[in-house]
Scaffold this motif. Sequence first.
Motif, short mmCIF file in Angstrom:
data_model
loop_
_atom_site.label_atom_id
_atom_site.label_comp_id
_atom_site.label_asym_id
_atom_site.label_seq_id
_atom_site.Cartn_x
_atom_site.Cartn_y
_atom_site.Cartn_z
N ALA A 79 0.89 -1.16 0.00
CA ALA A 79 0.00 0.00 0.00
C ALA A 79 0.93 1.21 0.00
CB ALA A 79 -0.89 0.00 1.23
N GLU A 80 0.65 2.16 -0.87
CA GLU A 80 1.56 3.30 -1.01
C GLU A 80 0.83 4.61 -0.77
OE1 GLU A 80 4.71 3.85 -4.30
OE2 GLU A 80 3.10 5.25 -4.85
N PHE A 81 1.44 5.44 0.06
CA PHE A 81 0.96 6.79 0.27
C PHE A 81 1.77 7.74 -0.61
CE2 PHE A 81 -0.52 4.99 4.28
CZ PHE A 81 -1.79 5.54 4.35
N PHE A 82 1.07 8.65 -1.25
CA PHE A 82 1.68 9.75 -1.99
C PHE A 82 1.51 10.97 -1.11
CE2 PHE A 82 1.18 13.49 -4.64
CZ PHE A 82 2.23 13.39 -5.53
N VAL A 83 2.61 11.62 -0.75
CA VAL A 83 2.58 12.76 0.16
C VAL A 83 3.19 13.98 -0.52
CG1 VAL A 83 3.37 13.65 2.38
CG2 VAL A 83 2.85 11.21 2.15
N SER A 84 2.47 15.09 -0.50
CA SER A 84 2.98 16.33 -1.06
C SER A 84 2.19 17.48 -0.45
CB SER A 84 2.87 16.33 -2.59
OG SER A 84 3.58 17.43 -3.14
N ALA A 121 10.51 4.99 1.38
CA ALA A 121 9.98 6.35 1.50
C ALA A 121 10.82 7.23 0.57
CB ALA A 121 10.04 6.85 2.94
N VAL A 122 10.46 7.21 -0.71
CA VAL A 122 11.25 7.86 -1.75
C VAL A 122 10.72 9.27 -2.00
CG1 VAL A 122 11.98 7.74 -4.16
CG2 VAL A 122 11.71 5.64 -2.83
N VAL A 123 11.63 10.24 -1.90
CA VAL A 123 11.29 11.64 -2.19
C VAL A 123 11.78 11.95 -3.59
CG1 VAL A 123 11.68 14.05 -1.54
CG2 VAL A 123 11.45 12.29 0.24
N HIS A 124 10.85 12.46 -4.41
CA HIS A 124 11.17 12.86 -5.78
C HIS A 124 11.26 14.39 -5.86
CE1 HIS A 124 9.47 8.88 -7.57
NE2 HIS A 124 10.73 8.78 -7.22
N ASN A 125 12.44 14.86 -6.13
CA ASN A 125 12.67 16.29 -6.36
C ASN A 125 12.85 16.60 -7.84
OD1 ASN A 125 12.69 17.53 -3.70
ND2 ASN A 125 14.44 16.21 -3.31
N ASP A 126 12.72 15.60 -8.69
CA ASP A 126 12.96 15.80 -10.12
C ASP A 126 11.66 15.97 -10.93
OD1 ASP A 126 12.06 13.18 -9.91
OD2 ASP A 126 13.72 12.30 -11.04
N GLU A 127 10.57 16.23 -10.23
CA GLU A 127 9.32 16.54 -10.91
C GLU A 127 8.89 17.95 -10.50
OE1 GLU A 127 6.39 13.32 -11.27
OE2 GLU A 127 7.88 12.00 -10.37
N ALA A 128 7.78 18.43 -11.05
CA ALA A 128 7.36 19.82 -10.87
C ALA A 128 7.22 20.20 -9.39
CB ALA A 128 6.05 20.08 -11.61
N THR A 129 6.60 19.33 -8.60
CA THR A 129 6.42 19.60 -7.17
C THR A 129 7.04 18.45 -6.38
OG1 THR A 129 4.34 20.73 -7.64
CG2 THR A 129 4.71 20.04 -5.37
N PRO A 130 7.90 18.75 -5.41
CA PRO A 130 8.48 17.67 -4.60
C PRO A 130 7.37 16.85 -3.93
CG PRO A 130 9.63 19.73 -4.20
CD PRO A 130 8.42 20.06 -5.02
N HIS A 131 7.58 15.55 -3.89
CA HIS A 131 6.61 14.65 -3.27
C HIS A 131 7.32 13.39 -2.81
CE1 HIS A 131 6.76 13.47 -7.55
NE2 HIS A 131 6.59 12.24 -7.09
N MET A 132 6.61 12.60 -2.00
CA MET A 132 7.18 11.37 -1.45
C MET A 132 6.22 10.21 -1.68
SD MET A 132 8.50 10.59 2.47
CE MET A 132 6.97 11.02 3.26
N HIS A 133 6.79 9.06 -2.00
CA HIS A 133 6.05 7.81 -2.09
C HIS A 133 6.48 6.96 -0.90
CE1 HIS A 133 4.83 8.46 -6.32
NE2 HIS A 133 6.02 9.04 -6.44
N VAL A 134 5.54 6.61 -0.02
CA VAL A 134 5.82 5.76 1.13
C VAL A 134 5.08 4.44 0.91
CG1 VAL A 134 5.63 5.45 3.62
CG2 VAL A 134 6.01 7.74 2.67
N GLY A 135 5.85 3.37 0.77
CA GLY A 135 5.24 2.06 0.59
C GLY A 135 5.38 1.22 1.83
N PHE A 136 4.30 0.54 2.19
CA PHE A 136 4.38 -0.38 3.32
C PHE A 136 3.71 -1.69 2.95
CE2 PHE A 136 0.33 1.67 4.13
CZ PHE A 136 -0.46 0.69 4.67
N VAL A 137 4.21 -2.76 3.56
CA VAL A 137 3.64 -4.10 3.36
C VAL A 137 2.60 -4.28 4.46
CG1 VAL A 137 4.17 -6.55 3.24
CG2 VAL A 137 5.84 -4.88 2.41
N PRO A 138 1.33 -4.45 4.08
CA PRO A 138 0.25 -4.49 5.07
C PRO A 138 0.17 -5.83 5.81
CG PRO A 138 -0.66 -4.72 2.87
CD PRO A 138 0.82 -4.49 2.72
#
Length: 141
Positions: A79-84, A121-138
């Motif tokens: 399950a992945e959360f997109f945070v921005s 918990a990967v932070v992407h700074n190479d797109e228009a708006t910085p954001h993070m993908h947090v994946g967890f195994v439920p």
Amino acid sequence: MAKYGIIRMQKFHKDAILGIQKHNQREGENSKNKDIDLNRTMLNYDLVNEDKIKYHEEIKKMTATRVKRKIRNDAVLVAEFFVSASPEYMHAMSPDEQRKYFEASLDHIAGKYGQQNILYAVVHNDEATPHMHVGFVPITE
């Protein structure tokens, strides 16, 4: 302009895991995502893993000792959360403030779903708006 936080969750099954890994870790040269600025990819980072990981292998390790029965073929493996936040809010912060924002978000998610279940918990700074993908195994008791 309004300033707002963004968080959404998406579930992934076995067939989607490799694609998620390739996107998050920027594996392969040809991304279909035209928003990625390859000149800024080196600014991306993972708050959980120092090096790139193989998601399927790590999921197997996490479930091997903690899941007592066979995992269903149609099970949600990640399950992945997109945070921005709104672009105005994110761009008004310094890189250090952005990192603290993402660290606080990760702490909240880990507190709710278990630090032991966090895969990345990967932070992407190479797109228009910085954001993070947090994946967890439920994995639950």
